[in-house]
Design a protein around this motif. Structure first.
Motif, short mmCIF file in Angstrom:
data_model
loop_
_atom_site.label_atom_id
_atom_site.label_comp_id
_atom_site.label_asym_id
_atom_site.label_seq_id
_atom_site.Cartn_x
_atom_site.Cartn_y
_atom_site.Cartn_z
N LYS A 37 35.99 31.02 54.77
CA LYS A 37 35.22 32.04 55.47
C LYS A 37 36.14 33.06 56.12
O LYS A 37 35.69 34.05 56.68
N LEU A 38 37.47 32.81 56.04
CA LEU A 38 38.43 33.81 56.48
C LEU A 38 38.34 35.06 55.61
O LEU A 38 38.69 36.16 56.03
N VAL A 39 37.88 34.88 54.37
CA VAL A 39 37.82 35.99 53.43
C VAL A 39 36.78 36.99 53.90
O VAL A 39 35.66 36.63 54.23
N GLU A 40 37.16 38.25 53.90
CA GLU A 40 36.23 39.29 54.32
C GLU A 40 35.74 40.12 53.15
O GLU A 40 34.57 40.40 53.03
N THR A 41 36.66 40.53 52.27
CA THR A 41 36.26 41.36 51.12
C THR A 41 37.04 40.93 49.88
O THR A 41 38.22 40.58 49.96
N GLU A 42 36.34 40.97 48.75
CA GLU A 42 37.00 40.66 47.48
C GLU A 42 37.59 41.96 46.92
O GLU A 42 36.93 43.00 46.90
N ILE A 43 38.86 41.92 46.46
CA ILE A 43 39.55 43.11 45.93
C ILE A 43 39.02 43.41 44.54
O ILE A 43 38.99 42.52 43.67
N ASN A 44 38.62 44.66 44.30
CA ASN A 44 38.00 45.01 43.02
C ASN A 44 39.05 45.22 41.93
O ASN A 44 40.25 45.27 42.19
N GLU A 45 38.56 45.35 40.71
CA GLU A 45 39.44 45.45 39.54
C GLU A 45 40.32 46.70 39.60
O GLU A 45 41.48 46.68 39.19
N GLU A 46 39.77 47.82 40.08
CA GLU A 46 40.50 49.07 40.11
C GLU A 46 41.75 48.95 40.98
O GLU A 46 42.84 49.42 40.59
N GLU A 47 41.61 48.30 42.14
CA GLU A 47 42.76 48.13 43.03
C GLU A 47 43.80 47.21 42.41
O GLU A 47 45.01 47.41 42.57
N LEU A 48 43.33 46.18 41.70
CA LEU A 48 44.26 45.26 41.04
C LEU A 48 45.06 45.98 39.95
O LEU A 48 46.26 45.72 39.75
N LYS A 49 44.39 46.89 39.22
CA LYS A 49 45.07 47.64 38.16
C LYS A 49 46.10 48.59 38.76
O LYS A 49 47.19 48.77 38.19
N ASN A 50 45.77 49.17 39.90
CA ASN A 50 46.72 50.07 40.56
C ASN A 50 47.96 49.33 41.01
O ASN A 50 49.05 49.90 41.08
N GLU A 51 47.78 48.02 41.35
CA GLU A 51 48.92 47.22 41.78
C GLU A 51 49.59 46.52 40.60
O GLU A 51 50.52 45.74 40.79
N HIS A 52 49.10 46.77 39.39
CA HIS A 52 49.67 46.23 38.14
C HIS A 52 49.65 44.69 38.10
O HIS A 52 50.58 44.07 37.59
N ILE A 53 48.60 44.10 38.64
CA ILE A 53 48.50 42.62 38.58
C ILE A 53 47.17 42.18 37.97
O ILE A 53 46.84 41.00 37.98
N TYR A 54 46.43 43.14 37.42
CA TYR A 54 45.11 42.80 36.91
C TYR A 54 45.20 41.82 35.74
O TYR A 54 44.43 40.86 35.66
N ASP A 55 46.15 42.06 34.84
CA ASP A 55 46.25 41.21 33.65
C ASP A 55 46.56 39.76 34.02
O ASP A 55 46.01 38.82 33.44
N ILE A 56 47.45 39.58 34.99
CA ILE A 56 47.81 38.21 35.41
C ILE A 56 46.60 37.52 36.04
O ILE A 56 46.29 36.36 35.74
N VAL A 57 45.92 38.24 36.92
CA VAL A 57 44.76 37.66 37.61
C VAL A 57 43.67 37.33 36.61
O VAL A 57 43.03 36.26 36.68
N ASN A 58 43.42 38.23 35.67
CA ASN A 58 42.36 38.03 34.69
C ASN A 58 42.68 36.85 33.77
O ASN A 58 41.80 36.05 33.41
N LYS A 59 43.96 36.71 33.42
CA LYS A 59 44.38 35.61 32.55
C LYS A 59 44.22 34.27 33.24
O LYS A 59 43.81 33.28 32.62
N LYS A 60 44.54 34.21 34.51
CA LYS A 60 44.44 32.96 35.28
C LYS A 60 43.02 32.70 35.79
O LYS A 60 42.74 31.65 36.37
N ASN A 61 42.16 33.69 35.61
CA ASN A 61 40.78 33.58 36.12
C ASN A 61 40.76 33.39 37.63
O ASN A 61 39.99 32.61 38.17
N TRP A 62 41.62 34.15 38.29
CA TRP A 62 41.72 34.08 39.75
C TRP A 62 40.75 35.07 40.39
O TRP A 62 40.30 36.03 39.77
N VAL A 63 40.50 34.82 41.66
CA VAL A 63 39.75 35.77 42.48
C VAL A 63 40.69 36.17 43.62
O VAL A 63 41.19 35.31 44.34
N VAL A 64 40.92 37.47 43.76
CA VAL A 64 41.82 37.96 44.80
C VAL A 64 41.00 38.57 45.92
O VAL A 64 40.09 39.37 45.67
N ALA A 65 41.32 38.17 47.15
CA ALA A 65 40.57 38.66 48.31
C ALA A 65 41.52 39.08 49.41
O ALA A 65 42.67 38.64 49.47
#
Length: 751
Positions: A101-129
């Motif tokens: 419940k510490l999590v406040e907002t889930e980071i969207n795909e666009e922000e992950l792509k800007n940080e160049h980590i979208y492919d890694i997260v998508n491959k691992k099926n992770w959720v980044v918050a």
């Protein structure tokens, strides 16, 4: 002030509000994970610092010194154990809780792509918050400190309860509170520095002990072992379980000992808090693991499926041939016949004289009020007997409610067994001291043990355990105290038939009638245990329990049934025989429930007035109208004038159906029905009473002064402080209770 400065001030203002909201949220979040711990702490505060019975337990600490009293030492040790269990359980549960419940907002795909980590997260099926660092810091601090603060609550409860009593007395044992404060400080020091202490005690540097683990992992720990390991509370958990087992063993032993003045109810109550704190840990972990409200489901099943079949609170009965014979003999003795026999016997033995005027016959009414009124009733009766040796022989009847009934039961059974005890070589002075102990002993320990342990457990089982009935625990403690202190515990003197006192032909009509008042909950009418048949002529719309059930009861059952106070004891289930239409045999069937007579009328004067009608009719019919006058002796609480309630309810004798499920609501049902019972058909009792009839009141002051904060308790434990206050008020001319002195002076003028 420029625009930039205004903007900064607004920003600071919002930041302050934000931080306040963070703190509130951070406080509520950990507390929501330990609901059972919070509930038990609140119950502890009520039990020891609010209600008068708990405050009387605390009064022991102002009256005795810890250095020479074992009970006080044990109490402080048990208090420490409860505090340790709170800390231990809170630590484990907060470690086991889901902190996502510490999590406040889930980071969207666009922000992950800007940080160049979208492919890694998508491959691992992770959720980044994203996590608010401020909230995480505040919450982590709260989770670390919440168990420590909660562990201080038992000490705070003790201090509050002690201070309430300390203000009531001029001299108190301050060493007791100092010891508790020192224990609390040492406990807090240990909780904060325990890792450092263990490193010093083990003589190993901190680095050798192991790398610092994450205090509170984000993922919940579903298993008990995992939760204990991650909270690093393994040693503390083992210690908590062991100390709880020891505490329970001590409580079991204390509950089964012969009731005496060195009461131990406080230790049993603290044991209950400790046990159910640990039980709450188990429930919480089960709910975390299976994601279902385990406790709520258990309560639902117990209430709606088990309550009808697991009622273990049946009134105790006797079924030997001799007991049955007593019951059959009683059926043939009506109230008017008994009164006529009694007056005839008293004239024959010269207790009364036909040629003398203004001779007094007494009827005693003893008000309800737990051990307080039990002891007060005994003390007043003893003083009246000393003031007038003819008092006992001239008392036709004594009627009581709740604690008053217990006092009557002890006193009149003492008088009944007195000759027998003297014949065995007992010394009168010793016996007098013993009955004083009996009437003021600790009856809270055993019934409390039964209430919070066996009887509570059986409520969640589909079948009854009759021996686990907490009301039987109380009744048996009455018998053990009476028999154990006056003779031998094994003799079980109060297990004798209630009717035995008046069925003995050698002593027929020697002993006053003792009427025990209860309320029949299903109809809301008064129900009485009596040694003669009750007629509607004098006891209008009163239920004659022995007649309607056709079952004999032991003396202890008649006493305890009049004192079945809500919650602590349960309503007694009555059975009677009914004809089976198929087999044509008599089968037992539920008749209904009886409870504390105070639910109907707590002074017992109502029954005393009805009995006066009976006796007045007999006096008139024997031509003694001007020779014998009736005086009601009222033994109760308060010194203000009491009025006789001159109404008799005309409730039905065709009873409502016996309550099956959720029988605990019998209290509420009885209270509601009582109101209608009084309304249906009241009569003006005063027109039927002798105009000369009056009430002589012996009232007990529950507080000697308004500024005196110590209140005499309503319950089944009497501290030394309370006992001394009652004793002082019942000592003629040597007390501050002028009302008692005046009443005793008036009593002495009676012939």
């Amino acid at each position: 002030m420029n625009k930039t400065q205004v903007t900064k001030l607004k920003h600071r203002g919002w930041r302050v509000i934000y931080i306040i909201l963070l703190v509130i949220r951070a406080i509520l979040f950990p507390l929501s994970k330990i609901p059972f711990v919070i509930i038990i702490i609140l119950l502890g505060y009520y039990a020891l610092a609010i209600n008068d019975q708990g405050q009387d337990l605390m009064a022991v600490f102002t009256a005795k010194s810890i250095w020479n009293d074992r009970y006080l030492i044990f109490f402080e040790v048990f208090l420490l154990c409860w505090a340790i269990s709170i800390w231990n359980v809170a630590r484990i549960l907060l470690t086991a809780a889901n902190l996502k419940k510490l999590v406040e907002t889930e980071i969207n795909e666009e922000e992950l792509k800007n940080e160049h980590i979208y492919d890694i997260v998508n491959k691992k099926n992770w959720v980044v918050a994203s996590v608010d660092p401020m909230y995480k810091k505040v919450l982590t601090g709260m989770i670390e400190w919440t168990p420590r603060v909660l562990a201080m609550c038992p000490y705070i409860i003790f201090i509050v309860g002690y201070q309430k009593q300390a203000r009531a007395f001029e001299s108190v044992n301050t060493a007791n509170i100092v010891v508790i404060v020192i224990i609390a400080i040492l406990h807090m020091f240990y909780m904060i520095f325990r890792k450092w202490l263990w490193s010093k005690l083990s003589r190993k540097p901190s680095a050798v002990i192991g790398p610092k683990e994450k205090e509170y992992p984000m993922d919940e720990q579903k298993g008990f072992a995992d939760a204990v390991r991650h909270s690093r509370m393994r040693v503390n958990t083992i210690f908590t379980i062991l100390m709880t087992i020891i505490m329970f063993g001590y409580s079991l032993s204390a509950a089964n000992s012969t009731p005496s003045l060195d009461g131990k109810p406080g230790l049993i109550i603290l044991t209950g808090f400790t046990v159910y704190t640990l039980f709450g840990l188990v429930l919480n972990l089960l709910m975390n693991r299976y994601k279902v409200p385990v406790f709520a489901i258990t309560v639902f099943i117990a209430v709606f499926f088990f309550s009808k079949s697991n009622n273990n609170h049946s009134v105790q009965t006797l079924q030997t041939p001799s007991d049955t014979m007593m019951l059959h003999t009683r059926i043939g003795i009506t109230d008017s016949a008994y009164a006529s026999y009694w007056m005839g016997r008293k004239l024959a033995d010269s207790t009364f004289n036909r040629d003398k005027k203004n001779q007094t016959v007494f009827i005693v009414a003893a008000e309800g009020g737990g051990i307080r009124n039990c002891y007060w009733t005994y003390r007043v009766l003893d003083q009246l007997q000393k003031a007038n040796p003819k008092f006992y022989d001239r008392t036709f009847a004594a009627t009581g409610v709740s604690g008053g009934s217990i006092g009557l039961g002890f006193y009149y059974n003492y008088k009944y067994f007195f000759d027998q005890l003297i014949a065995t070589g007992k010394d009168k002075t010793r016996l007098d001291n013993s009955i004083d102990t009996v009437c003021s002993a600790d009856y809270l320990s055993r019934v409390t043990y039964g209430f919070i342990f066996p009887d509570l457990v059986q409520r969640f089982l589909p079948w009854p355990f009759d021996s686990w009935d907490r009301s039987k625990f109380l009744a048996n403690s009455f018998d053990d105290a009476f028999s154990g202190h006056l003779s031998k515990k094994e003799e079980k003197l109060l297990t004798n038939n209630y009717l035995a006192m008046w069925s003995d032909t050698a002593t027929a009509y020697k002993h006053p009638v003792v009427l025990f008042n209860t309320i029949f909950n299903e109809d809301g009418i008064k129900a009485i245990f009596s040694p003669y048949r009750l007629s509607d002529t004098y006891y209008t719309s009163v239920m004659d329990i022995l007649y309607e059930t056709n079952r004999s009861v032991p003396m202890k059952e008649a006493m305890v049934s009049s004192a079945r106070f809500p919650i602590l004891t349960a309503p007694g289930l009555l059975w009677h025989d009914t004809l089976n239409s198929k087999t044509k045999h008599l089968d037992p069937a539920k008749l209904g429930h009886i409870s504390d007579g105070g639910g109907y009328e707590n002074t017992a004067i109502h029954t005393a007035a009805q009995t006066a009608l009976l006796l007045q009719s007999t006096i008139d019919s024997m031509g003694l109208k001007d020779k014998v006058i009736i005086k009601i002796i009222y033994i109760g609480t308060g010194t203000d004038a009491i009025e006789i309630r001159n109404k008799i309810p005309a409730a039905k004798m065709i009873h409502e159906k016996a309550i099956g499920k959720a029988y605990e609501i019998a209290w509420l049902n009885g209270a509601v029905n009582t109101i209608f019972g009084w309304i249906k058909g009241s009569h003006n009792l005063s027109t039927r009473l002798n105009r000369n009839l009056s009430v002589l009141q012996f009232g007990l002051k529950t507080r000697n002064k308004e500024e005196n904060l110590h209140t005499l308790p309503l319950g089944w434990f009497l501290s030394d402080t309370s006992k001394r206050k009652i004793m002082d008020q019942s000592t003629y001319r040597n007390n501050s209770n002028n009302a008692f002195n005046n009443a005793l002076d008036s009593f002495k003028t009676l012939q």
